[in-house]
Design an enzyme around this catalytic site. Structure first.
Site, mmCIF file in Angstrom:
data_model
loop_
_atom_site.group_PDB
_atom_site.id
_atom_site.type_symbol
_atom_site.label_atom_id
_atom_site.label_comp_id
_atom_site.label_asym_id
_atom_site.label_seq_id
_atom_site.Cartn_x
_atom_site.Cartn_y
_atom_site.Cartn_z
ATOM 1 N N GLY A 9 3.377 -1.584 9.710
ATOM 2 C CA GLY A 9 2.395 -2.748 9.243
ATOM 3 C C GLY A 9 2.046 -2.572 8.111
ATOM 4 N N TRP A 38 4.770 -3.002 5.505
ATOM 5 C CA TRP A 38 5.188 -4.203 5.349
ATOM 6 C C TRP A 38 4.332 -5.071 4.426
ATOM 7 C CZ3 TRP A 38 2.338 -9.161 5.870
ATOM 8 C CH2 TRP A 38 3.086 -9.997 5.910
ATOM 9 N N HIS A 39 3.031 -4.873 4.002
ATOM 10 C CA HIS A 39 2.310 -5.502 3.099
ATOM 11 C C HIS A 39 2.672 -5.142 1.876
ATOM 12 C CE1 HIS A 39 -0.448 -6.117 6.684
ATOM 13 N NE2 HIS A 39 -0.756 -7.194 5.748
ATOM 14 N N GLY A 40 2.991 -3.773 1.753
ATOM 15 C CA GLY A 40 3.378 -3.782 0.085
ATOM 16 C C GLY A 40 4.077 -2.272 0.094
ATOM 17 N N PHE A 83 3.245 -10.225 -0.780
ATOM 18 C CA PHE A 83 3.929 -9.556 0.111
ATOM 19 C C PHE A 83 5.198 -10.085 0.757
ATOM 20 C CE2 PHE A 83 -0.947 -8.665 1.074
ATOM 21 C CZ PHE A 83 -0.881 -7.482 -0.114
#
Lengths: 464, 334
Positions: free
Chosen positions: A319, A322-324, A464
């Protein structure tokens, strides 16, 4: 096209006016054209990518549904996952993986050549790939039927209010809404407009107002006192909430005014008294996606405590990623994963005890943890995060008066919106106020947003 | 009920009507009257009134009018230029102002035409960022631009925002309202002092020399953020020139030098903007007065207080350079 730019207002007004005159097919065609115009406004070159991802999942889902052969169904599912994750990996993570490999080789004493890749990140790719994957997985799991309507499906993937930063919608919620003509009711128009107004206020009057103070402290933590840094971290917590929840409000409001309901993405996360509760309230569409399509397939809490903690950690690490594409995001995810595991362990033998003092202490502890983790999220690199942490724990005094004032004002502004919503348990709580209070509040929100607005700045989650 | 009818019925709701009434009150009572724009002298809009009431109105017989940005304001002391050209005191009027553009110049000229048309020469400073179409409108654009100027001088998002501001002045006035509220909160409206030679004095002191090294990148990157070609400022300049020439004034364009480091950085960091600027300058006939590169006219890095504002010593040198160039080109002719 930013939500808070004049172009969007004109665009949305035109769409809204045309929309009502059309039947189902016309509304869907208009929605598709509008969504592609909206997306192409940033960079038309990525429209092909969006169309490709849409086409692949539309066709794959039909193939999956057309057969009962488990092996074939699984193969088709892997085609979808491979395409979507492949696109994501190429556009978002290639640079990160190459850089990490080069850094590793350097650490081993080798002297590798660092290639310059220059790959642009298509806006919204993390959101729409997750949305299309969810659809295909749901069809594979027989939770939702494959749609035969390519236009409705394309609108589901590209629906402009939520295309670039969510909420990440599920097909069984959103797709059926595109199979009926939408006639927004007066309540939908009114509450949709109110949601948009609240969203603009959160974004412009809160997030953008505190942003320069956050930037100043994070760009040079060495020149700020520990109290100043602590204030900067709190301000970033307010900024990212105002920014992202504001975006979600505008997305939901705009969509509602077009007769399409989107899911609630934020449920007042800063009122949480545990990290588990925080993740039930923060970016709900992502956390529920991760739960349904990652945590549970990994085994969830079915394999005993150790596997549960491992699954939690893996889910949150991914997770974070996923953001960066950066180790700071991985660490941010890891901190939350660790905290979730510890909380689960803590709660296993200790049921929640009532009591106001205990609740306040739990809330304070949760916020402290969330804010500490935000340091890694906000910092551009691991070393920058460590510099901020170093400054924070140097325990130097001196409170910057101006920044403190901004923090108080920002907290106050958020509370004005969030407390009534939280207490009533509904996001349109303002609609229940007496008419004259509502009238003054609406005008106040409009004027505050207007007076505090400068040049439109992008939403944080667009990256993102 | 169709959506339009629903929208209409929504607007008939008591709360919405009260909200609209309050917004209308602000629009008519605050944003539209001129007093708001004049209230804070140090604001982008209020500075125009300072120039008009305290500089232009007091000028008796100006012969040379200087207009442009703050770099022009700081680079040409009226007294230096008067001495170098053997003109009487008060013959040179420097109307340069912070972030000054050709639109400000043409606006000032129009509003004070009776006085300014009596001059013989108009010097107008050029800035490289005038060619950046992404540069946001100033408060003065929002205060003074009429509908056709908003439409023709701007494009894209900025045009839309100016058109919106024309209809809804509260949107145009948002920066001014904020500045006014801040001034009221401080309970102090800071005035703009004037230098003894009649220019606006923005800084607390007027240093004779500046530092050897400065960071030029912050300003440079600010000028060319989201850089794209824009012709609006050139059109405004053309309007100013046409107006002044129609009144019999000779118009000469002017370049104030930048630090060498600024020009080098512009060339490497913003090559498209650099090329656009050079192409424009090369196309001008006659060539602008002044110079671009400090070292080319004997100015030292310490003659600047920052990337391009001249300190006292540099301004004196620059005034004599302009006087020489004017004499060489045959001025004064009559």
């Amino acid at each position: 096209m930013l939500f808070h730019s004049p172009t969007f207002f004109v665009f949305f007004a035109v769409v809204l006016l045309l929309y009502r005159r059309l039947g189902l097919a016309g509304q869907n065609h208009l929605s598709l054209v509008a969504s592609y115009v909206f997306f192409g406004w940033w960079d038309w070159r990525f429209l092909g990518l969006l169309a490709f991802s849409t086409a692949v999942d539309f066709l794959v889902a039909q193939r999956i549904e057309a057969t009962d052969d488990a092996a074939r169904r699984k193969r088709w599912l892997w085609v979808s996952l491979g395409v979507n994750l492949g696109l994501l990996a190429f556009f978002k993570y290639v640079g990160f993986f190459v850089d990490s490999a080069v850094d590793l080789l350097l650490a081993l004493g080798l002297t590798p050549h660092r290639p310059v890749l220059g790959i642009l990140l298509p806006i919204g790719i993390s959101f729409y790939t997750f949305q299309t994957m969810a659809y295909t997985i749901d069809v594979y799991r027989r939770r939702t039927p494959a749609t035969r309507d390519p236009v409705a499906f394309a609108v589901y993937v590209a629906w402009f209010p939520q295309l670039v930063a969510g909420p990440i919608e599920r097909a069984d919620r959103l797709l059926p809404q595109f199979s009926e003509r939408r006639l927004p009711t007066r309540h939908q128009l009114g509450s949709g407009a109110l949601l948009m107004l609240i969203g603009y206020f959160r974004k412009v009057a809160i997030a953008d107002t505190v942003a320069p103070h956050v930037d100043r402290i994070f760009s040079d933590p060495g020149s700020a006192s520990s109290l100043g840094i602590a204030l900067g971290v709190v301000l970033f917590a307010l900024q990212i909430y105002g920014d992202f929840a504001g975006y979600s409000d505008i997305a939901r409001g705009a969509s509602r005014m077009l007769g399409v309901e989107l899911m609630q993405n934020f449920e007042h996360p800063y009122f949480s008294t545990s990290i588990t509760e925080f993740w039930r309230r923060w970016h709900v569409s992502l956390s529920s996606w991760l739960r349904d399509y990652l945590y549970i397939p990994l085994g969830g809490n079915r394999g005993g405590p150790v596997k549960t903690y491992r699954n939690l950690m893996l889910t949150m690490l991914l997770g974070g990623l996923w953001h960066g594409a950066g180790w700071n995001f991985v660490i941010w995810g890891g901190l939350h994963g660790g905290a979730l595991a510890v909380h689960k362990l803590w709660r296993r033998d200790r049921p929640a005890a009532p009591g106001r003092a205990r609740a306040i202490a739990s809330w304070a502890g949760t916020m402290a943890l969330v804010c500490l983790a935000w340091i890694f999220f906000r910092a551009h690199s691991f070393s920058e995060a460590m510099a901020v942490l170093g400054g924070l724990f140097a325990f130097t005094g001196g409170l910057p008066g101006g920044t403190a004032l901004v923090a108080v004002a920002a907290v106050g502004a958020l509370l004005v919106i969030d407390v009534p919503q939280f207490r009533r348990g509904e996001h349109e709580a303002i609609l229940r106020w007496p008419w004259w209070v509502r009238g003054v509040t609406y005008a106040g929100l409009v004027l505050a947003t207007l007076l505090l607005s400068g040049s439109p700045s992008p939403f944080i989650y667009f990256q993102f | 009920m169709p959506t339009a009818a629903r929208l209409r019925s929504l607007l008939r709701g008591k709360a919405t009507r009260l909200c609209l009434a309050l917004l209308l009150l602000v629009e008519l009572g605050v944003a539209r009257p001129d007093w708001l724009w004049r209230l804070v002298p140090r604001s982008g809009a209020g500075i125009v009134d300072v120039l008009e009431t305290r500089v232009i109105a007091r000028a008796e017989a100006p012969q040379i009018i200087v207009m442009g940005s703050s770099r022009v304001r700081d680079a040409l002391s009226p007294r230096d230029l008067e001495r170098a050209l053997r003109l009487p005191t008060g013959a040179v009027l420097n109307l340069g102002l912070t972030s000054g553009t050709p639109f400000d110049a043409v606006t000032l000229y129009r509003r004070n035409r009776a006085k300014l048309r009596t001059a013989r020469l108009l010097l107008v400073g050029l800035e490289d960022w005038y060619l950046n179409g992404a540069m946001a409108p100033t408060e003065r654009d929002r205060r003074f631009a009429d509908l056709s100027e908003r439409w023709s001088d701007w494009d894209g998002e900025l045009r839309l925002s100016l058109l919106l501001g024309y209809v809804w002045r509260t949107y145009d006035a948002r920066d001014v309202i904020r500045e006014t509220l801040q001034a009221l909160a401080r309970r102090r409206v800071r005035d703009v002092p004037l230098a003894p030679d009649g220019r606006l004095l923005w800084r607390a002191d007027e240093p004779q020399t500046g530092p050897v090294d400065v960071d030029v990148l912050a300003e440079l990157d600010g000028f060319f953020r989201d850089d794209r070609p824009g012709l609006g400022r050139r059109a405004q300049l053309a309007r100013l020139i046409a107006l002044a020439q129609a009144d019999g004034l000779e118009v000469r364009l002017l370049r104030v030098p930048w630090r060498d480091a600024y020009l080098d950085a512009r060339h490497t960091r913003h090559p498209a903007a650099d090329a656009r600027w050079r192409a424009w300058i090369d196309s001008l006939t006659p060539p602008p007065l002044g110079a671009e590169r400090a070292s080319a006219v004997g100015l030292l890095p310490t003659d600047f207080v920052d990337y391009g504002h001249l300190a006292g010593r540099g301004a004196t040198l620059f005034a004599s350079l302009i006087a020489d160039q004017l004499r060489t080109s045959g001025w004064p002719a009559r």
